[in-house]
Design a protein around this motif. Structure first.
Motif, PDB file in Angstrom:
ATOM      1  N   HIS A  45       0.891  -1.230   0.164  1.00 58.02           N
ATOM      2  CA  HIS A  45       0.110   0.067  -0.024  1.00 58.02           C
ATOM      3  C   HIS A  45       0.812   1.357   0.021  1.00 58.02           C
ATOM      4  N   ASP A  46       1.994   1.134   0.716  1.00 58.73           N
ATOM      5  CA  ASP A  46       2.992   2.312   0.769  1.00 58.73           C
ATOM      6  C   ASP A  46       3.447   2.624  -0.490  1.00 58.73           C
ATOM      7  N   ILE A  47       3.834   1.567  -1.224  1.00 63.98           N
ATOM      8  CA  ILE A  47       4.306   1.745  -2.854  1.00 63.98           C
ATOM      9  C   ILE A  47       3.309   2.465  -3.668  1.00 63.98           C
ATOM     10  N   GLU A  48       2.165   1.827  -3.395  1.00 60.36           N
ATOM     11  CA  GLU A  48       1.099   2.462  -4.403  1.00 60.36           C
ATOM     12  C   GLU A  48       0.996   3.958  -4.157  1.00 60.36           C
ATOM     13  N   LYS A  49       0.795   4.303  -2.711  1.00 62.57           N
ATOM     14  CA  LYS A  49       0.762   5.644  -2.539  1.00 62.57           C
ATOM     15  C   LYS A  49       1.937   6.532  -3.225  1.00 62.57           C
ATOM     16  N   HIS A  50       2.961   5.984  -3.084  1.00 62.49           N
ATOM     17  CA  HIS A  50       4.105   6.548  -3.689  1.00 62.49           C
ATOM     18  C   HIS A  50       4.022   6.718  -5.179  1.00 62.49           C
ATOM     19  N   LEU A  51       3.661   5.702  -5.772  1.00 67.87           N
ATOM     20  CA  LEU A  51       3.425   5.568  -7.135  1.00 67.87           C
ATOM     21  C   LEU A  51       2.269   6.750  -7.775  1.00 67.87           C
ATOM     22  N   ASP A  52       1.345   6.991  -6.704  1.00 70.20           N
ATOM     23  CA  ASP A  52       0.235   7.785  -7.137  1.00 70.20           C
ATOM     24  C   ASP A  52       0.881   9.370  -7.139  1.00 70.20           C
ATOM     25  N   THR A  53       2.144   9.470  -6.496  1.00 69.58           N
ATOM     26  CA  THR A  53       2.487  11.007  -6.648  1.00 69.58           C
ATOM     27  C   THR A  53       3.546  11.232  -7.694  1.00 69.58           C
ATOM     28  N   VAL A  54       3.840  10.088  -8.500  1.00 67.05           N
ATOM     29  CA  VAL A  54       4.709  10.244  -9.455  1.00 67.05           C
ATOM     30  C   VAL A  54       3.857  10.527 -10.789  1.00 67.05           C
ATOM     31  N   THR A  55       4.558  11.659 -11.283  1.00 64.59           N
ATOM     32  CA  THR A  55       3.985  12.004 -12.745  1.00 64.59           C
ATOM     33  C   THR A  55       4.605  11.171 -13.830  1.00 64.59           C
ATOM     34  N   VAL A  56       3.907  10.693 -14.524  1.00 64.91           N
ATOM     35  CA  VAL A  56       4.329   9.954 -15.873  1.00 64.91           C
ATOM     36  C   VAL A  56       3.974  10.872 -17.161  1.00 64.91           C
ATOM     37  N   SER A  57       5.213  11.218 -17.839  1.00 59.97           N
ATOM     38  CA  SER A  57       5.139  12.118 -19.008  1.00 59.97           C
ATOM     39  C   SER A  57       5.810  11.154 -20.324  1.00 59.97           C
ATOM     40  N   CYS A  58       5.381  11.717 -21.571  1.00 63.72           N
ATOM     41  CA  CYS A  58       6.261  11.201 -22.629  1.00 63.72           C
ATOM     42  C   CYS A  58       7.296  11.656 -22.533  1.00 63.72           C
ATOM     43  N   PRO A  59       8.327  10.824 -23.079  1.00 67.04           N
ATOM     44  CA  PRO A  59       9.977  11.017 -23.011  1.00 67.04           C
ATOM     45  C   PRO A  59      10.324  11.811 -24.174  1.00 67.04           C
ATOM     46  N   TYR A  60       9.272  12.132 -25.004  1.00 67.26           N
ATOM     47  CA  TYR A  60       9.574  12.806 -26.345  1.00 67.26           C
ATOM     48  C   TYR A  60       9.010  14.366 -26.078  1.00 67.26           C
ATOM     49  N   CYS A  61       7.837  14.549 -25.899  1.00 71.88           N
ATOM     50  CA  CYS A  61       7.166  15.700 -25.776  1.00 71.88           C
ATOM     51  C   CYS A  61       6.803  16.101 -24.479  1.00 71.88           C
ATOM     52  N   GLN A  62       7.096  15.428 -23.244  1.00 73.09           N
ATOM     53  CA  GLN A  62       6.990  15.619 -21.891  1.00 73.09           C
ATOM     54  C   GLN A  62       5.164  15.855 -21.656  1.00 73.09           C
ATOM     55  N   SER A  63       4.354  15.340 -22.469  1.00 71.21           N
ATOM     56  CA  SER A  63       2.716  15.449 -22.412  1.00 71.21           C
ATOM     57  C   SER A  63       2.502  14.411 -21.332  1.00 71.21           C
ATOM     58  N   THR A  64       1.685  14.865 -20.547  1.00 73.10           N
ATOM     59  CA  THR A  64       1.110  13.694 -19.444  1.00 73.10           C
ATOM     60  C   THR A  64      -0.002  13.222 -19.939  1.00 73.10           C
ATOM     61  N   ASN A  65      -0.520  13.316 -21.001  1.00 76.08           N
ATOM     62  CA  ASN A  65      -1.890  12.678 -21.514  1.00 76.08           C
ATOM     63  C   ASN A  65      -1.270  11.143 -22.221  1.00 76.08           C
ATOM     64  N   ILE A  66      -1.697  10.252 -21.482  1.00 74.31           N
ATOM     65  CA  ILE A  66      -0.602   9.213 -21.728  1.00 74.31           C
ATOM     66  C   ILE A  66      -2.015   8.079 -22.510  1.00 74.31           C
ATOM     67  N   ILE A  67      -1.651   7.498 -23.721  1.00 71.50           N
ATOM     68  CA  ILE A  67      -2.438   6.728 -24.695  1.00 71.50           C
ATOM     69  C   ILE A  67      -1.817   5.364 -24.593  1.00 71.50           C
ATOM     70  N   LYS A  68      -2.308   4.428 -24.484  1.00 71.30           N
ATOM     71  CA  LYS A  68      -1.848   3.087 -24.389  1.00 71.30           C
ATOM     72  C   LYS A  68      -2.351   2.345 -25.624  1.00 71.30           C
ATOM     73  N   LYS A  69      -1.034   2.048 -26.399  1.00 71.60           N
ATOM     74  CA  LYS A  69      -1.197   1.372 -27.599  1.00 71.60           C
ATOM     75  C   LYS A  69      -2.412   1.859 -28.474  1.00 71.60           C
ATOM     76  N   GLY A  70      -2.261   3.316 -28.767  1.00 75.68           N
ATOM     77  CA  GLY A  70      -2.951   4.082 -29.628  1.00 75.68           C
ATOM     78  C   GLY A  70      -4.524   4.145 -29.229  1.00 75.68           C
ATOM     79  N   LYS A  71      -4.793   3.810 -27.998  1.00 75.50           N
ATOM     80  CA  LYS A  71      -6.282   4.123 -27.543  1.00 75.50           C
ATOM     81  C   LYS A  71      -6.130   5.094 -26.276  1.00 75.50           C
ATOM     82  N   ILE A  72      -7.386   5.848 -26.089  1.00 71.47           N
ATOM     83  CA  ILE A  72      -7.431   6.694 -25.030  1.00 71.47           C
ATOM     84  C   ILE A  72      -7.677   5.898 -23.595  1.00 71.47           C
TER      85      ILE A  72
END
Length: 72
Positions: A45-72
């Motif tokens: 649970h502590d790890i999951e809470k930590h992961l919730d605070t991590v911001t994931v972004s595109c390594p190319y354009c830094q966008s935080t709008n993530i699309i998985k396998k071409g689908k929203i």
């Protein structure tokens, strides 16, 4: 908290929850102890809470709008 203990905890926090659970159980087994399932669940649970605070972004354009396998 000692420096060694802090480093160990930092490294433990880098593990996937399943890897951490295996490591905790393996350590307990080596000491002929058992680890309460509640402790492992709390750690996960502590790890999951930590992961919730991590911001994931595109390594190319830094966008935080993530699309998985071409689908929203």
């Amino acid at each position: 908290m000692s420096h060694k203990r802090k480093n160990l905890l930092d490294e433990l926090n880098k593990l996937a929850p399943s890897e951490a659970e295996k490591l905790i159980n393996q350590y307990a087994k080596s000491k002929n102890k058992s680890v309460p399932k509640s402790l492992v669940i709390t750690y996960a649970h502590d790890i999951e809470k930590h992961l919730d605070t991590v911001t994931v972004s595109c390594p190319y354009c830094q966008s935080t709008n993530i699309i998985k396998k071409g689908k929203i």
